[in-house]
Enzyme design. Structure first.
Site, short mmCIF file in Angstrom:
data_model
loop_
_atom_site.label_atom_id
_atom_site.label_comp_id
_atom_site.label_asym_id
_atom_site.label_seq_id
_atom_site.Cartn_x
_atom_site.Cartn_y
_atom_site.Cartn_z
N ARG A 33 7.10 30.66 -5.66
CA ARG A 33 6.78 29.24 -5.52
C ARG A 33 5.99 28.95 -4.22
O ARG A 33 6.20 27.93 -3.57
CB ARG A 33 8.04 28.40 -5.59
CG ARG A 33 7.89 27.25 -6.58
CD ARG A 33 9.14 26.40 -6.72
NE ARG A 33 10.13 26.98 -7.59
CZ ARG A 33 11.45 26.86 -7.45
NH1 ARG A 33 11.94 26.17 -6.45
NH2 ARG A 33 12.26 27.40 -8.31
N ARG A 37 5.43 22.10 -3.26
CA ARG A 37 5.59 20.87 -2.50
C ARG A 37 5.82 21.02 -1.00
O ARG A 37 5.84 20.03 -0.28
CB ARG A 37 6.74 20.05 -3.11
CG ARG A 37 6.29 19.24 -4.31
CD ARG A 37 7.44 18.41 -4.83
NE ARG A 37 8.43 19.25 -5.49
CZ ARG A 37 9.66 18.85 -5.83
NH1 ARG A 37 10.04 17.63 -5.52
NH2 ARG A 37 10.48 19.66 -6.44
N ARG A 46 -1.40 16.50 -5.75
CA ARG A 46 -0.47 15.99 -6.75
C ARG A 46 -0.38 14.46 -6.74
O ARG A 46 -0.12 13.84 -7.79
CB ARG A 46 0.92 16.61 -6.57
CG ARG A 46 1.11 17.92 -7.27
CD ARG A 46 1.38 17.75 -8.77
NE ARG A 46 2.78 17.38 -9.00
CZ ARG A 46 3.18 16.21 -9.48
NH1 ARG A 46 2.30 15.30 -9.81
NH2 ARG A 46 4.46 15.97 -9.64
N ASP A 103 3.97 26.54 -15.06
CA ASP A 103 5.39 26.20 -15.11
C ASP A 103 6.09 27.10 -16.10
O ASP A 103 5.51 27.57 -17.08
CB ASP A 103 5.57 24.74 -15.51
CG ASP A 103 6.98 24.26 -15.22
OD1 ASP A 103 7.21 23.79 -14.09
OD2 ASP A 103 7.86 24.39 -16.09
N TYR A 181 16.54 25.93 -20.80
CA TYR A 181 15.83 24.68 -20.55
C TYR A 181 15.66 23.87 -21.83
O TYR A 181 15.75 22.65 -21.84
CB TYR A 181 14.45 24.94 -19.93
CG TYR A 181 14.47 25.14 -18.44
CD1 TYR A 181 14.54 24.05 -17.57
CD2 TYR A 181 14.41 26.41 -17.89
CE1 TYR A 181 14.55 24.23 -16.19
CE2 TYR A 181 14.43 26.60 -16.51
CZ TYR A 181 14.48 25.51 -15.67
OH TYR A 181 14.50 25.68 -14.31
#
Lengths: 376, 376
Positions: A33, A37, A46, A103, A181
């Protein structure tokens, strides 16, 4: 696209560690990752573009993919990086790979669940229950090309954008993680509903996840063909299962996926991240690279693998606790040093035991990279 | 209060399994978080009483403590249970213990953090950062009596309310778990801030959690004196730490707490729940009962413990995945049967690998209890 038209990867340290027989003096490093962010440049992009749009737009996805590399690229390799506003380029903080921005939920989305990113909550899928659309074997290639081709474009664009300076890593969620998920409709603290559904399903049909395996394999192959040199399979959630259930009902599928990829693309490097699975050593005989979460001691894992007497020991990848990055530079230096001592003369890709977190900042990543690359 | 005035425990199966040398034919059973939101009678009581009030009011706390026992009590033992509106009493679904209704966060609350229960979120504490109020060694007894005496009252009232029909279990959060909640200010998905703070603190002072140990030990002793026969130490969160950190910085404190309790109250049965710690066998030499989360195979844990050649093997407790309760009666029966086969002729307290969940219902608990008690 044809891989033959790509220029060779310039900084191929990661690839050499995986492919060469003997030890390699330097340690390659990247961070799970690493595009995300914790980077202001990611947040800036974003702010103007919705999450799914970034994934699906090859320009935006590749832009995000290369952001951490621009910031932490090796100065010798790419002059252009130095001139960019975010660049903090030195030879000592070089990232040795980029991982395509995408993703884990692209496959559930391709299978018909709607994916949105909810601020403060993470990815949310329209729930599928415990049944999901099946793709028949003869339709897999077409399905993957049609529904997931945008990821291949993002891989290709990323490789072009960095002029093959470092390897591009492609990835996919593995079957149980995708299933979890799909059942939960997003992330979960306990994953209890996913496990409950899994127990029911395997009692009815122990092979119910098998159809998804070819989709995953084909998805990884497509990313390889588009320019990814390493392919990482993320079985991030199956470690929530009892070890004996994991061993019986999850491992065979992982094995088949890796075999399918390696059979059709022998040059592809396949990495498996099974996080905190309690029997990591049992996975050592099929991927080229085996990730280690932060709860296991990497030296203990390596010893258990070596005790198996395999003809080939996989390169281990990990396993710094991401929380160490939150505890200050001194702690990062200490812990990376410990890891370096443990993995001295071993084939090792330095990484975190899980992903970078939104509450982190670039300075923490920089300290980590410097600690790996410097002679501590 | 004096333990001498208590009538003897009538159904002492749990105690016999822990105390007797040889095997005991029957398997005792209880469920972590058996008093809680899966019970309509609990929700009815909570609808009219705030969470902290229930903990602090001995009448309410003991009422909630005995709710699951009333519902699932052994018919032979307590006629009164049969006449209650919620009772589903048979010999086959008997609970063999009650656990006092309280919270793991009573100690942080006693140390000055304000505890509230936020619907849909769980317990929330006013954050303490990584430093918290110290209690000097000479003040521990008084501090515990003054600030936590209400829990002793709840234990005493619970024992009185059931006429010592089954043992009352007392409990405490263990140091790292308390620290993690104190830092995070409540539950957390990743516990990363807690780990980061822990790394910093142990670098400064490896023994920084030591002062809390006497508070925990004294708190458990107080519950024993008030009528609890078994005392369970919940180190629920330390399994988020790397195994080598857990081993070096968490285990010694657990060992000291158990030793302190056993030294001052040799008759007390001490259970340790370390959930998914990757080296559970290393904990086998000091508690009387060792809990096993659901990710480990209990037979493997037992084999590793036996390989240590200890003079006394602890009673194992667990380890059904709570999610099994969500997957239907058939699945519960199958999995309990598997467990019973694994633990045949072994000292075992049947339980879940973690707590009952709000999304469960009493019928699931009943099936679990029946599966344990019947001859599957």
């Amino acid at each position: 696209m044809s891989r033959k038209s790509f220029p060779a990867v310039k900084n191929d340290l990661l690839l050499r560690v995986c492919r060469e027989e003997g030890p390699v003096a330097e340690t390659p490093v990247w961070m799970m990752r690493q595009a995300g962010r914790y980077l202001p440049e990611f947040k800036a992009l974003r702010a103007e573009n919705e999450f799914v749009k970034v994934c699906k737009d090859a320009h935006l996805a590749s832009e995000v993919t290369v952001q951490p590399w621009r910031r932490f690229a090796s100065g010798e390799l790419c002059e252009v990086a130095r001139s960019l506003p975010w660049a903090e380029v030195t030879a000592e903080n070089a990232l040795d790979a980029v991982i395509v921005f995408s993703d884990i939920l692209t496959i559930p989305a391709a299978l018909g669940q709607t994916l949105t990113m909810v601020p403060g909550k993470g990815p949310v899928l329209t729930p599928a229950g415990d049944a999901f659309r099946q793709v028949s074997p003869e339709d897999v290639s077409r399905f993957v090309e049609d529904e997931l081709g945008y990821v291949f474009d993002a891989v290709f664009a990323s490789r072009m954008k960095i002029h093959s300076a470092v390897p591009v890593i492609g990835f996919s969620g593995a079957p149980f993680t995708l299933f979890s998920y799909m059942v939960e409709g997003g992330g979960s603290k306990t994953w209890a509903a996913a496990r409950a559904a899994f127990y029911r399903r395997i009692r009815e049909d122990p092979h119910f996840l098998k159809p998804i395996e070819s989709v995953v394999a084909q998805y990884l192959i497509g990313q390889y063909d588009a320019g990814a040199d390493m392919l990482q399979l993320f079985e991030t959630n199956a470690d929530e299962l009892p070890a004996e259930v994991y061993s019986e009902f999850v491992v065979p599928g992982l094995r088949r996926i890796v075999a399918q990829v390696k059979q059709s693309r022998p040059e592809a490097i396949v990495a498996l991240f099974a996080k905190d699975y309690r029997r990591l050593e049992d996975l050592a005989d099929f991927p080229d690279v085996l990730g280690v979460g932060w709860k296991d001691d990497i030296a203990t894992v390596l010893a258990k693998i070596k005790a198996r007497g395999l003809s080939k020991v996989p390169v281990l990848q990990g396993n710094l606790d991401p929380a160490v990055l939150l505890s200050g530079d001194l702690e990062i230096l200490h812990k990376v040093k410990e890891l370096k001592i443990k993995m001295k003369n071993e084939k090792w890709i330095a990484n975190l035991g899980h992903g970078m977190m939104p509450e982190m900042n670039p300075s923490m990543a920089k300290t980590f990279l410097q600690a790996v690359k410097s002679s501590l």
